[in-house]
Design an enzyme around this catalytic site. Sequence first.
Site, PDB file in Angstrom:
ATOM      1  N   LEU A  18       0.867  -1.174   0.000  1.00 33.14           N
ATOM      2  CA  LEU A  18       0.000   0.000   0.000  1.00 33.14           C
ATOM      3  C   LEU A  18       0.911   1.233   0.000  1.00 33.14           C
ATOM      4  CD1 LEU A  18      -2.703  -1.012   2.666  1.00 33.14           C
ATOM      5  CD2 LEU A  18      -2.928  -1.060   0.174  1.00 33.14           C
TER       6      LEU A  18
ATOM      7  N   GLU B 119      -8.063   4.140   8.497  1.00 33.67           N
ATOM      8  CA  GLU B 119      -8.609   3.651   7.235  1.00 33.67           C
ATOM      9  C   GLU B 119      -8.493   2.130   7.196  1.00 33.67           C
ATOM     10  OE1 GLU B 119     -10.139   2.904   3.705  1.00 33.67           O
ATOM     11  OE2 GLU B 119      -8.057   2.286   4.017  1.00 33.67           O
TER      12      GLU B 119
HETATM   13  N1  FOL Z   1      -9.639  -1.248   1.189  1.00 29.57           N
HETATM   14  C1  FOL Z   1      -9.466  -0.168   1.979  1.00 29.57           C
HETATM   15  N2  FOL Z   1     -10.490   0.644   2.217  1.00 29.57           N
HETATM   16  N3  FOL Z   1      -8.279   0.084   2.523  1.00 29.57           N
HETATM   17  C2  FOL Z   1      -7.225  -0.734   2.309  1.00 29.57           C
HETATM   18  O1  FOL Z   1      -6.133  -0.450   2.828  1.00 29.57           O
HETATM   19  C3  FOL Z   1      -7.358  -1.881   1.489  1.00 29.57           C
HETATM   20  N4  FOL Z   1      -6.318  -2.736   1.268  1.00 29.57           N
HETATM   21  C4  FOL Z   1      -6.528  -3.803   0.502  1.00 29.57           C
HETATM   22  C5  FOL Z   1      -7.785  -4.015  -0.058  1.00 29.57           C
HETATM   23  N5  FOL Z   1      -8.795  -3.178   0.159  1.00 29.57           N
HETATM   24  C6  FOL Z   1      -8.604  -2.116   0.944  1.00 29.57           C
HETATM   25  C7  FOL Z   1      -5.427  -4.783   0.227  1.00 29.57           C
HETATM   26  N6  FOL Z   1      -4.282  -4.649   1.073  1.00 29.57           N
HETATM   27  C8  FOL Z   1      -4.130  -5.872   5.064  1.00 29.57           C
HETATM   28  C9  FOL Z   1      -2.976  -5.470   4.406  1.00 29.57           C
HETATM   29  C10 FOL Z   1      -3.057  -5.064   3.082  1.00 29.57           C
HETATM   30  C11 FOL Z   1      -4.267  -5.069   2.400  1.00 29.57           C
HETATM   31  C12 FOL Z   1      -5.410  -5.463   3.067  1.00 29.57           C
HETATM   32  C13 FOL Z   1      -5.339  -5.858   4.387  1.00 29.57           C
HETATM   33  C14 FOL Z   1      -4.061  -6.297   6.496  1.00 29.57           C
HETATM   34  O2  FOL Z   1      -3.017  -6.719   6.963  1.00 29.57           O
HETATM   35  N7  FOL Z   1      -5.193  -6.177   7.252  1.00 29.57           N
HETATM   36  C15 FOL Z   1      -5.337  -6.602   8.644  1.00 29.57           C
HETATM   37  C16 FOL Z   1      -5.109  -5.449   9.614  1.00 29.57           C
HETATM   38  C17 FOL Z   1      -3.733  -4.869   9.534  1.00 29.57           C
HETATM   39  C18 FOL Z   1      -3.473  -3.684  10.461  1.00 29.57           C
HETATM   40  O3  FOL Z   1      -4.261  -3.438  11.397  1.00 29.57           O
HETATM   41  O4  FOL Z   1      -2.472  -2.995  10.220  1.00 29.57           O
HETATM   42  C19 FOL Z   1      -6.766  -7.101   8.853  1.00 29.57           C
HETATM   43  O5  FOL Z   1      -6.961  -7.911   9.763  1.00 29.57           O
HETATM   44  O6  FOL Z   1      -7.687  -6.626   8.141  1.00 29.57           O
END
Ligand code: FOL
Length: 182
Positions: free
Chosen positions: A25, A32
Amino acid sequence: LNMPPKLELIAAACENMGIGANGNLPWRLKTEMAFFTRMTTDTKDRNKRNVVLMGRRTWECIPGKYRPLKNRINMVLTSQLLNCGDEAIVCKSIPHALDVISEMQNQVERIWVIGGSSVYKSAMESPHFGRLYLTRIKKKFECDTFFPLIPNDFVSIEDPAVPQGTQEENGIEFVYEVYERR
Ligand code: FOL
């Protein structure tokens, strides 16, 4: 078996419609990302889970400590032989993923398409498209992957689960938008 739920897309894009840079990202916006986690995880029915459906590169961009995305059914699209072990369900296309989901009789509440570009494009063109949740980040970032063109029959709608108005974090402004097909 049963009818699969509609596809719901969630993405964050900057002013130049960028969504990624160098396999990551382009920004770090904690609230967000918390919105992404809440939207993709929460279910009305405690006995159901949501699917997060993503391309292979998006799967690889999720940091190891967060992968698979917890409390969600992770599904990865790839045409190659890919072994995600028991961490994710591997599918070859969106129609194949929808077939697999229809066989999980009533266990799935929502299907969240979480990227990348080609998966978003296929999902927006699919007859199973339902909604697009797009966070517009009001700043330009250097990116190498971009959100596809939004079809001109998409209209902005309100969702009570989505905060309204301009949000701000680390001096970066952004707005949560929701679209349906007119
Ligand atoms: N949609 C939106 N609104 N924001 C985003 O950042 C996003 N990112 C993706 C797809 N749609 C999105 C794809 N990239 C994680 C990392 C990258 C990613 C999506 C999710 C991730 O690690 N999520 C974890 C939480 C991480 C944290 O708290 O830093 C999770 O459990 O959702």
